[in-house]
Design a protein around this motif. Structure first.
Motif, PDB file in Angstrom:
ATOM      1  N   ALA A 132      36.497  44.009  43.917  1.00 37.55           N
ATOM      2  CA  ALA A 132      37.233  44.809  42.942  1.00 37.55           C
ATOM      3  C   ALA A 132      37.725  46.135  43.486  1.00 37.55           C
ATOM      4  CB  ALA A 132      36.353  45.064  41.716  1.00 37.55           C
ATOM      5  N   SER A 254      39.852  51.139  41.686  1.00 35.37           N
ATOM      6  CA  SER A 254      39.686  49.696  41.847  1.00 35.37           C
ATOM      7  C   SER A 254      41.066  49.055  41.934  1.00 35.37           C
ATOM      8  CB  SER A 254      38.912  49.118  40.663  1.00 35.37           C
ATOM      9  OG  SER A 254      39.628  49.351  39.453  1.00 35.37           O
ATOM     10  N   PHE A 258      41.098  45.231  37.760  1.00 33.17           N
ATOM     11  CA  PHE A 258      39.744  44.847  38.144  1.00 33.17           C
ATOM     12  C   PHE A 258      38.734  45.965  37.911  1.00 33.17           C
ATOM     13  CE2 PHE A 258      42.152  41.630  40.276  1.00 33.17           C
ATOM     14  CZ  PHE A 258      41.310  40.527  40.347  1.00 33.17           C
ATOM     15  N   LEU A 261      35.413  44.716  36.674  1.00 36.82           N
ATOM     16  CA  LEU A 261      34.604  44.053  37.684  1.00 36.82           C
ATOM     17  C   LEU A 261      33.933  45.080  38.595  1.00 36.82           C
ATOM     18  CD1 LEU A 261      33.764  41.277  38.751  1.00 36.82           C
ATOM     19  CD2 LEU A 261      35.735  41.363  40.307  1.00 36.82           C
TER      20      LEU A 261
END
Length: 333
Positions: A132, A254, A258, A261
């Motif tokens: 991520a 990120s 994402f 995540l």
């Protein structure tokens, strides 16, 4: 990104391997000190002589472990400039996992199911986090930010040391947290350090203050209280706040879409590392000495698995913490 990730992993391996080797060397030193005590080769107060202490620090395992710690510091500093701090600091803190796994082979320690589960959580979380993570921020900040980092580092390390002294044995968790914040400040300092004005950059002195203070406070934490709690607090201090600073002020991010995540991976990695520290019960559940001999009874306790000169702290400012099973109260400074 890939080179930075491999660099952080290499730093973690160096720290973890160095800790185990230092534990092996420390055990040999402990047995030698016990033998010397039996033979009367001690000082008038019953402590080890200067020559025996020098020999203890010169076991080849301890020397190699210390060298690996310094290599790990260099690699960790490089990774902090190549990766988002939430990724580099978390990967480096996973050296606890390396230490735990190697301890099975080199120190004869049997890990519990809870520890293996925690190790699995950390490894899985790091995969999520690496998947991520986006590009690291530039690290270019106003000079005032460098001065603020130095001031905060001095306040945390000096003020924290005074507070820990006042609280005494009740300050183990606090000392561990403050040492982690010191290592976290070191990571931030490495990221924003201006190589063009290396000597005059306040960030350089923040690195020195935070690293030295972090080493000292970690040693104190191991001396005065729960190793598990202190190590767990250290992991939180050196990962959570630096990761947040990297995102909020240094431009770490990120991959688009994402973020969830990255947050999940970060939270699981920190929780897993804390669990590895917390579930690391004191040795005695089937562990054996590195060379197959049982540790001597009545002799000095093994030194901490981490630290130069047998101090029990980190050998280098940035990692190399003692594994909870192996760390023992360090000798007072």
């Amino acid at each position: 990104m890939l080179i930075g990730l491999l660099t952080a992993v290499a730093a973690s391996i160096c720290y973890g391997t160095g800790s185990v080797l230092q534990a092996v060397g420390s055990r040999r030193s402990a047995r030698r000190e016990a033998e010397a005590q039996a033979a009367g080769q001690v000082t008038g107060r019953g402590g080890p002589s200067l020559s025996s202490t020098a020999k203890a620090a010169m076991t080849w395992e301890f020397v190699v472990g210390t060298v690996l710690d310094f290599i790990g510091f260099g690699l960790g500093a490089l990774a902090a400039r190549m990766l988002p701090l939430f990724l580099s600091q978390t990967v480096i803190s996973a050296n606890l996992v390396i230490t735990a796994v190697l301890s099975v082979r080199l120190l004869g320690i049997r890990l519990t199911r809870a520890e293996w589960t925690s190790i699995g959580v950390v490894c899985s979380a790091l995969v999520l986090l690496a998947s991520a993570a986006g590009p690291e921020g530039s690290g270019h900040t106003p000079l005032a930010t460098h001065w603020w980092l130095l001031a905060i580092s001095v306040l945390l390390m000096v003020g924290g040391t005074v507070l820990v002294r006042l609280l005494g044995a009740r300050a183990a968790i606090l000392a561990g947290l403050l040492s982690g914040l010191g290592f976290g400040a070191l990571g931030v300092g490495v990221r924003i350090l201006d190589l063009g004005s290396f000597v005059t950059d306040p960030a350089l002195y923040a690195i020195l203050v935070a690293g030295t203070g972090g080493m000292y406070l970690h040693t104190v934490a191991l001396q005065i209280g729960s190793v598990n709690g202190a190590t767990a607090a250290l992991v939180v201090g050196e990962t959570v706040l630096p990761g947040m600073i990297g995102v909020w002020w240094l431009g770490d991010a990120s991959r688009p879409g994402f973020a969830w995540l990255a947050i999940t991976g970060f939270a699981l990695a920190v929780a897993g590392a804390v669990a590895v520290a917390w579930f690391g019960a004191p040795e005695g559940h089937g562990g054996k000495a590195a060379d197959g001999a049982q540790p001597p009874t009545g002799g000095p306790a093994p030194l901490s698995t981490s630290g130069t000169g047998g101090t029990g702290g980190n050998a280098s400012p940035g990692g190399g913490r003692a594994h909870p099973r192996e760390a023992a109260p360090a000798r007072p400074h």
